[in-house]
Design an enzyme around this catalytic site. Structure first.
Site, PDB file in Angstrom:
ATOM      1  N   LYS A   1       0.853  -1.189   0.000  1.00 16.88           N
ATOM      2  CA  LYS A   1       0.000   0.000   0.000  1.00 16.88           C
ATOM      3  C   LYS A   1       0.877   1.222   0.000  1.00 16.88           C
ATOM      4  O   LYS A   1       1.811   1.318   0.807  1.00 16.88           O
ATOM      5  CB  LYS A   1      -0.888   0.007   1.261  1.00 16.88           C
ATOM      6  CG  LYS A   1      -1.800   1.222   1.354  1.00 16.88           C
ATOM      7  CD  LYS A   1      -3.054   1.028   0.533  1.00 16.88           C
ATOM      8  CE  LYS A   1      -3.815   2.321   0.279  1.00 16.88           C
ATOM      9  NZ  LYS A   1      -3.375   3.045  -0.952  1.00 16.88           N
TER      10      LYS A   1
ATOM     11  N   GLN B   1       7.182   3.780   4.075  1.00 19.94           N
ATOM     12  CA  GLN B   1       5.765   3.407   4.056  1.00 19.94           C
ATOM     13  C   GLN B   1       5.509   2.126   4.870  1.00 19.94           C
ATOM     14  O   GLN B   1       4.447   1.970   5.465  1.00 19.94           O
ATOM     15  CB  GLN B   1       5.306   3.230   2.600  1.00 19.94           C
ATOM     16  CG  GLN B   1       3.809   3.381   2.386  1.00 19.94           C
ATOM     17  CD  GLN B   1       3.355   4.838   2.291  1.00 19.94           C
ATOM     18  OE1 GLN B   1       4.024   5.657   1.695  1.00 19.94           O
ATOM     19  NE2 GLN B   1       2.223   5.158   2.895  1.00 19.94           N
TER      20      GLN B   1
ATOM     21  N   LYS C   1       5.236   3.374   8.473  1.00 21.97           N
ATOM     22  CA  LYS C   1       4.101   4.287   8.574  1.00 21.97           C
ATOM     23  C   LYS C   1       2.792   3.495   8.573  1.00 21.97           C
ATOM     24  O   LYS C   1       1.926   3.685   9.429  1.00 21.97           O
ATOM     25  CB  LYS C   1       4.130   5.252   7.384  1.00 21.97           C
ATOM     26  CG  LYS C   1       3.053   6.312   7.417  1.00 21.97           C
ATOM     27  CD  LYS C   1       2.883   7.041   6.089  1.00 21.97           C
ATOM     28  CE  LYS C   1       4.157   7.624   5.524  1.00 21.97           C
ATOM     29  NZ  LYS C   1       3.878   8.611   4.452  1.00 21.97           N
TER      30      LYS C   1
ATOM     31  N   LYS D   1       5.393   1.697  -2.976  1.00 22.83           N
ATOM     32  CA  LYS D   1       5.383   3.051  -3.551  1.00 22.83           C
ATOM     33  C   LYS D   1       5.651   2.926  -5.038  1.00 22.83           C
ATOM     34  O   LYS D   1       6.282   1.954  -5.471  1.00 22.83           O
ATOM     35  CB  LYS D   1       6.502   3.890  -2.923  1.00 22.83           C
ATOM     36  CG  LYS D   1       6.264   5.374  -3.035  1.00 22.83           C
ATOM     37  CD  LYS D   1       5.385   5.868  -1.915  1.00 22.83           C
ATOM     38  CE  LYS D   1       4.948   7.305  -2.132  1.00 22.83           C
ATOM     39  NZ  LYS D   1       4.245   7.830  -0.956  1.00 22.83           N
TER      40      LYS D   1
ATOM     41  N   GLY E   1      -2.475   8.267  -4.369  1.00 27.55           N
ATOM     42  CA  GLY E   1      -1.768   9.438  -4.870  1.00 27.55           C
ATOM     43  C   GLY E   1      -0.550   9.789  -4.034  1.00 27.55           C
ATOM     44  O   GLY E   1      -0.318   9.248  -2.952  1.00 27.55           O
ATOM     45  N   ASP E   2       0.237  10.697  -4.567  1.00 26.37           N
ATOM     46  CA  ASP E   2       1.369  11.319  -3.873  1.00 26.37           C
ATOM     47  C   ASP E   2       1.617  12.610  -4.673  1.00 26.37           C
ATOM     48  O   ASP E   2       0.699  13.077  -5.351  1.00 26.37           O
ATOM     49  CB  ASP E   2       2.590  10.372  -3.875  1.00 26.37           C
ATOM     50  CG  ASP E   2       3.689  10.820  -2.927  1.00 26.37           C
ATOM     51  OD1 ASP E   2       3.563  10.595  -1.715  1.00 26.37           O
ATOM     52  OD2 ASP E   2       4.685  11.426  -3.384  1.00 26.37           O
TER      53      ASP E   2
ATOM     54  N   THR F   1      -4.149  14.001   5.282  1.00 23.73           N
ATOM     55  CA  THR F   1      -2.745  14.119   5.704  1.00 23.73           C
ATOM     56  C   THR F   1      -2.543  15.406   6.510  1.00 23.73           C
ATOM     57  O   THR F   1      -1.940  15.384   7.591  1.00 23.73           O
ATOM     58  CB  THR F   1      -1.799  14.062   4.496  1.00 23.73           C
ATOM     59  OG1 THR F   1      -2.214  13.000   3.632  1.00 23.73           O
ATOM     60  CG2 THR F   1      -0.370  13.816   4.930  1.00 23.73           C
TER      61      THR F   1
ATOM     62  N   ASN G   1      -1.513  19.520  -1.430  1.00 24.58           N
ATOM     63  CA  ASN G   1      -2.622  18.990  -0.656  1.00 24.58           C
ATOM     64  C   ASN G   1      -2.336  18.944   0.854  1.00 24.58           C
ATOM     65  O   ASN G   1      -3.170  19.343   1.672  1.00 24.58           O
ATOM     66  CB  ASN G   1      -2.918  17.593  -1.227  1.00 24.58           C
ATOM     67  CG  ASN G   1      -3.938  16.859  -0.441  1.00 24.58           C
ATOM     68  OD1 ASN G   1      -3.581  16.050   0.396  1.00 24.58           O
ATOM     69  ND2 ASN G   1      -5.193  17.143  -0.665  1.00 24.58           N
TER      70      ASN G   1
ATOM     71  N   SER H   1      -6.786   6.158   3.563  1.00 24.79           N
ATOM     72  CA  SER H   1      -6.786   5.200   2.448  1.00 24.79           C
ATOM     73  C   SER H   1      -7.188   3.811   2.956  1.00 24.79           C
ATOM     74  O   SER H   1      -7.938   3.089   2.293  1.00 24.79           O
ATOM     75  CB  SER H   1      -5.398   5.100   1.802  1.00 24.79           C
ATOM     76  OG  SER H   1      -5.205   6.132   0.864  1.00 24.79           O
TER      77      SER H   1
HETATM   78  O1  2IT Z   1       3.096   9.159   1.586  1.00 22.11           O
HETATM   79  C1  2IT Z   1       1.957   8.678   1.766  1.00 22.11           C
HETATM   80  O2  2IT Z   1       1.658   8.129   2.830  1.00 22.11           O
HETATM   81  C2  2IT Z   1       0.995   8.772   0.674  1.00 22.11           C
HETATM   82  N1  2IT Z   1       1.341   9.311  -0.359  1.00 22.11           N
HETATM   83  C3  2IT Z   1      -0.366   8.184   0.815  1.00 22.11           C
HETATM   84  C4  2IT Z   1      -0.382   6.748   0.429  1.00 22.11           C
HETATM   85  C5  2IT Z   1      -1.748   6.119   0.374  1.00 22.11           C
HETATM   86  O3  2IT Z   1      -1.776   4.920   0.049  1.00 22.11           O
HETATM   87  O4  2IT Z   1      -2.756   6.757   0.630  1.00 22.11           O
END
Ligand code: 2IT
Length: 449
Positions: A92, A113, A116, A128, A167-168, A211, A243, A381
């Site tokens: 994810k 990630q 996190k 990612k 997204g990112d 976020t 964002n 997410s």
């Molecule tokens: O850096 C991050 O945690 C994100 N870009 C969100 C990743 C997500 O799967 O929502």
């Protein structure tokens, strides 16, 4: 140099093997900083080669993305998906579209990630992806054709129980919509394989705000726990106009903060009496790129400059770096501290470099690492995935309350872990160990794989 020779050898190997991947090496080193005494206490880590396994992605997919621009010319970009760890759930993590994208950046983001996602408490592994596609100046039709071309390859590697991109930087609701449309067409399935979707086809309320809001919920917990205070009347700097920054500015103001400085890639504006937040939000929504010029037209006397990192010279109580990696170096960190800043919470991924982080931790500046403080985005997410599986959607208030609860739990977990391991102010230590523990136990239980 670490006390643990296991860690020293590993870091040496990482540097020798991936020396040119400087962002990835920094992410590994930042994590190892927290592991030094822990690996000695837990000999099973070394016995089971847990860290050796964890620093190598389970799979990296690299692919060609040919597409046709508006002039009829064929363009070729490179696409990536780094499927880092599936120990605790399907891979994810976001997709980043930016001309700076390369394997080092995606490996650093994918590695972060893992921890996190673990901290959110939800069952999500780490991944990612992205492309060196530069969305700047591209027409809507070009963005659509690019997203479709990307999905023509990516679709075979993802799925609701395999890998769920989002997204990112450079990837928002529009890009997710185009990718989702193509994924649905190619697989003939309507599933929650992407998150950050539009609200009419499975998206979650609060995903857009998550976020930035989550960052402020986390920062509020820090203020309460360490300083017995809150955002009210605090002078806050926020970098970025994307964002994360937008909703951090909005929520911080709502919680009573005075926003004294904001920046984008072209420079910064600052006013120690407080900027006009309504105007900032209005310009960002309409015309992000001309943000500084538009603001200066109306307030010609605010302090300004064309070097983005000079934002950090503005006296403040709290800094929220929300733009991108490597925005705050050692010099910026020292300036922040000298001018009274007592707390830095990362909204972006790794905006502070390693020397800056070490400086904050050694000089009594409260520091929250992005893997904890910016986890609100991926947490929602995860809630989007749950809603999709349940074939239900929750109200704004329900999702916002869950987000707040998750951020409070992440803080508590990081704080208590940091305390348990001897340094209650070191949230990076707490985040790394707490995030790691769940992944480590899952890896032990699942054997050598
Ligand atoms: O850096 C991050 O945690 C994100 N870009 C969100 C990743 C997500 O799967 O929502």
């Amino acid at each position: 140099m670490y006390k643990s020779s296991y860690l020293n050898n590993l870091l040496e190997n990482v540097k020798a093997k991936y020396g040119e991947q400087k962002e990835f090496v920094q992410a590994v080193e930042e994590f190892f900083d927290s592991m030094d005494f822990f690996v000695n206490k837990e000999p099973k880590i070394e016995e089971n080669a847990i860290l050796e396994r964890l620093i190598v992605p389970e799979r990296i997919i690299t692919f060609r993305i040919p597409w046709v621009d508006d002039a009829g010319k064929i363009q070729v970009n490179t696409g990536y998906r780094v499927q880092f760890s599936s120990a605790i759930g399907p891979y994810k993590g976001g997709m980043r579209f930016d001309k700076s994208v390369n394997l080092s950046i995606l490996k650093f983001l994918g590695f972060e990630q893992i921890f996190k996602n673990s901290l959110t408490g939800l069952p999500m592994g780490g991944g990612k992806g992205g492309s060196d596609f530069d969305p700047k100046g591209k027409s809507d039709a070009e963005v659509m054709r690019f997203c479709q071309a990307l999905m023509n390859e990516l679709y075979r590697h993802i799925g609701p129980d395999t890998d769920v991109p989002a997204g990112d930087l450079g990837v928002g609701a529009r890009e997710i919509g185009y990718m989702f449309g193509q994924y649905k067409k190619l697989t003939n399935t309507f599933t929650g394989t992407l998150t950050g979707k539009g609200l009419t086809f499975g998206g979650s309320l609060v995903r857009t705000e998550a976020t930035g809001y989550g960052l402020c919920y986390f920062a509020s917990e820090m203020l309460k726990t360490y300083k017995n205070t809150d955002f009210k009347g605090k002078k806050v700097l926020v970098s970025g106009t994307g964002n994360v920054a937008t909703y951090a500015i909005k929520k911080a103001r709502e919680l009573g903060a005075i926003i004294v400085g904001v920046s984008n890639t072209r420079g910064y504006i600052a006013d120690t009496n407080g900027l006009d937040v309504d105007l900032i939000l209005d310009i960002i929504a309409r015309n992000r790129r001309e943000f500084l010029d538009e603001y200066l037209k109306i307030y010609p006397n605010v302090k300004t400059g064309n070097v983005s990192r000079d934002l950090w010279k503005t006296p403040c109580d709290i800094a929220l770096p929300c733009a991108t990696q490597a925005e705050i170096n050692l010099e910026n960190a020292k300036t922040l501290k000298d001018n009274g800043c007592f707390m830095v919470a990362e909204g972006a991924n790794m905006p502070c470099d390693l020397e800056a982080i070490r400086f904050f931790n050694e000089n009594d500046v409260l520091f929250a690492p992005g893997k904890a403080s910016n986890a609100g985005g991926v947490a929602v997410s995860g809630l989007e995935m749950s809603q999709n599986s349940l074939r239900m959607s929750w109200s704004f208030e329900e999702v916002d309350a869950k987000l707040k609860g998750i951020m409070q739990n992440i803080f508590k977990n990081c704080y208590e872990t940091a305390k348990k391991y001897g340094n209650e102010k070191n949230l990076a230590l707490g985040a790394n160990i707490a995030g790691f523990l769940k992944v480590y136990e899952a890896m032990l239980a699942q054997g050598v794989c």
